[in-house]
Design an enzyme around this catalytic site. Structure first.
Site, mmCIF file in Angstrom:
data_model
loop_
_atom_site.group_PDB
_atom_site.id
_atom_site.type_symbol
_atom_site.label_atom_id
_atom_site.label_comp_id
_atom_site.label_asym_id
_atom_site.label_seq_id
_atom_site.Cartn_x
_atom_site.Cartn_y
_atom_site.Cartn_z
ATOM 1 N N GLY A 105 54.283 43.888 39.073
ATOM 2 C CA GLY A 105 53.906 43.224 40.531
ATOM 3 C C GLY A 105 54.881 42.051 40.825
ATOM 4 C CB CYS A 106 55.838 40.501 43.949
ATOM 5 S SG CYS A 106 54.120 40.383 44.602
ATOM 6 C CE1 TYR A 107 52.344 34.837 44.151
ATOM 7 C CE2 TYR A 107 50.821 36.797 44.488
ATOM 8 C CZ TYR A 107 51.279 35.560 44.995
ATOM 9 O OH TYR A 107 50.538 35.007 46.206
ATOM 10 C CD GLU A 138 60.066 38.369 42.546
ATOM 11 O OE1 GLU A 138 60.058 38.344 41.218
ATOM 12 O OE2 GLU A 138 58.966 38.594 42.769
#
Ligand SMILES: NC(=O)C1=CN([C@@H]2O[C@H](COP(=O)(O)OP(=O)(O)OC[C@H]3O[C@@H](n4cnc5c(N)ncnc54)[C@H](OP(=O)(O)O)[C@@H]3O)[C@@H](O)[C@H]2O)C=CC1
Ligand SMILES: CC(=O)N[C@@H](CCC(=O)OP(=O)(O)O)C(=O)O
Length: 316
Positions: free
Chosen positions: A134-136, A287
């Site tokens: 996942g991104c986080y 990010e």
């Protein structure tokens, strides 16, 4: 020159799908074999991604058709829970095909490699089933991992993401009007990325996500309780050492701002403050949720699975 590897993309209409089309189109060793979208079936792919030079059209393929089409790898960029039929059809009809799955569905499944190369590269190379993080969870793990041996208690992370993180299905979290001049907290306890980062770090983390009004860009601020007092320079030195050979992790002195991550292929980490009593450190990571948070990481994983240089085709 050798034949390019053929790549199928399912979920090609989505935010991460669009980034993947561009990355595949610009990659010297890959060629798009098919792009699946039910809504955009019949439209030309290069309307969305000019990097795709041929006349490929979006297609509404069934899972069985995806399994039968010629391809070395299939990337699934689908909402959580929507990929199972594609995985089952590929498993049954062409199990040798590589699958990179962008959803959260296989991140807790030991039969799948967990694709965060900076931390688990040796477990990804040559694998055929890879769960993209996942991104986080990517930013969180990169912000915490170097200090794991110095911690005493759970890190606590404040996260902010652009609304593209919520995908294209309408929800309050991608409602640009509601988000205007606003910041929206959600999933205050038990966000799936809290569980994901805790599982793969091997240590409980606490995480509170928020969504901000811009389309893309993500920031996490990590409070890290220290087992013994450290100086800020020592914390910074630990990060520099951990990531000195990582082209997709940049270390800076001060805290990165949200915009430092937006549009960047990798993650930028900085801040490295320590409280006056030496009790805890604070580290910030920025990010792009659609790049290192999703598509860039998927291409890193695909390169590793295919036995290519991990960074070929990426803007490092
Ligand atoms: N957005 C982000 O920042 C990040 C997303 N991810 C994950 O990546 C995945 C894709 O995210 P994102 O690109 O944002 O999602 P989107 O909502 O933008 O796109 C979803 C895609 O899936 C297709 N789709 C939706 N439902 C189904 C279904 N039931 N069967 C087949 N196709 C379907 C849609 O195309 P069509 O309806 O035309 O077929 C569309 O192409 C998700 O699991 C997400 O959690 C991971 C990291 C970051
Ligand atoms: C703003 C927003 O809603 N962000 C998403 C980001 C997570 C994501 O992309 O989900 P996957 O774990 O399935 O990859 C969320 O918090 O659910």
């Amino acid at each position: 020159m050798s034949e390019p590897y053929l790549i199928g993309l399912v979920g090609a209409r989505g935010h991460t799908g669009a980034e993947l089309l561009r990355l595949i189109g610009g990659h010297p060793e890959l060629m798009l074999a098919f792009a699946v979208s039910r809504e955009w079936a019949g439209r030309r792919v290069n309307e969305i991604a000019p990097e795709i030079l041929d006349d490929c059209l979006f297609e509404a393929l069934t899972p069985e058709e995806v399994g039968d089409r010629r391809a070395d790898a299939v990337i699934l960029a689908l909402p959580d829970g929507a990929g199972a039929d594609y995985v089952a059809a590929i498993q049954k009809r062409a199990p040798e095909k590589i699958i990179i799955d962008l959803s959260a569905d296989y991140r807790f499944d030991d039969a799948w490699a967990y694709g965060l190369p900076e931390l688990f590269r040796h477990r990804i190379a040559g694998k055929r089933r890879i769960a993209n993080p996942g991104c986080y969870a990517t930013a969180m793990q990169l912000a915490v991992a170097p200090l794991l041996d110095h911690l005493d208690g759970p890190p606590s992370l404040f996260g902010v993401s652009g609304y593209s993180g919520a995908g294209t299905t309408p929800s309050p979290r991608n409602d640009a009007e509601r988000l205007k001049d606003n910041l929206m907290p959600y999933a205050l306890a038990g966000h799936k990325h809290e569980r994901e980062a805790s599982r793969h770090l091997g240590r409980t983390v606490r995480f509170t996500p928020h969504v901000h009004p811009a389309f893309r860009g993500l920031l996490v601020t990590a409070h890290l309780p220290l087992a013994a007092p450290m100086k800020a320079e020592e914390v910074r030195a630990v990060f520099i050492k951990a990531y000195k050979d990582e082209p997709l992790v940049s270390i800076i002195d001060g805290p990165p701002e949200l915009k430092d991550g937006t549009g960047r292929a990798g993650v930028v980490i900085g801040g490295f403050a320590v409280s006056a009593d030496g009790d805890h450190a604070v580290v910030v990571a920025a990010e792009d949720n659609l790049l290192k948070g999703a598509s860039v990481q998927a291409i890193q994983n695909l390169n590793l699975a295919l036995g290519l240089d991990e960074f070929v085709g990426l803007p490092v």
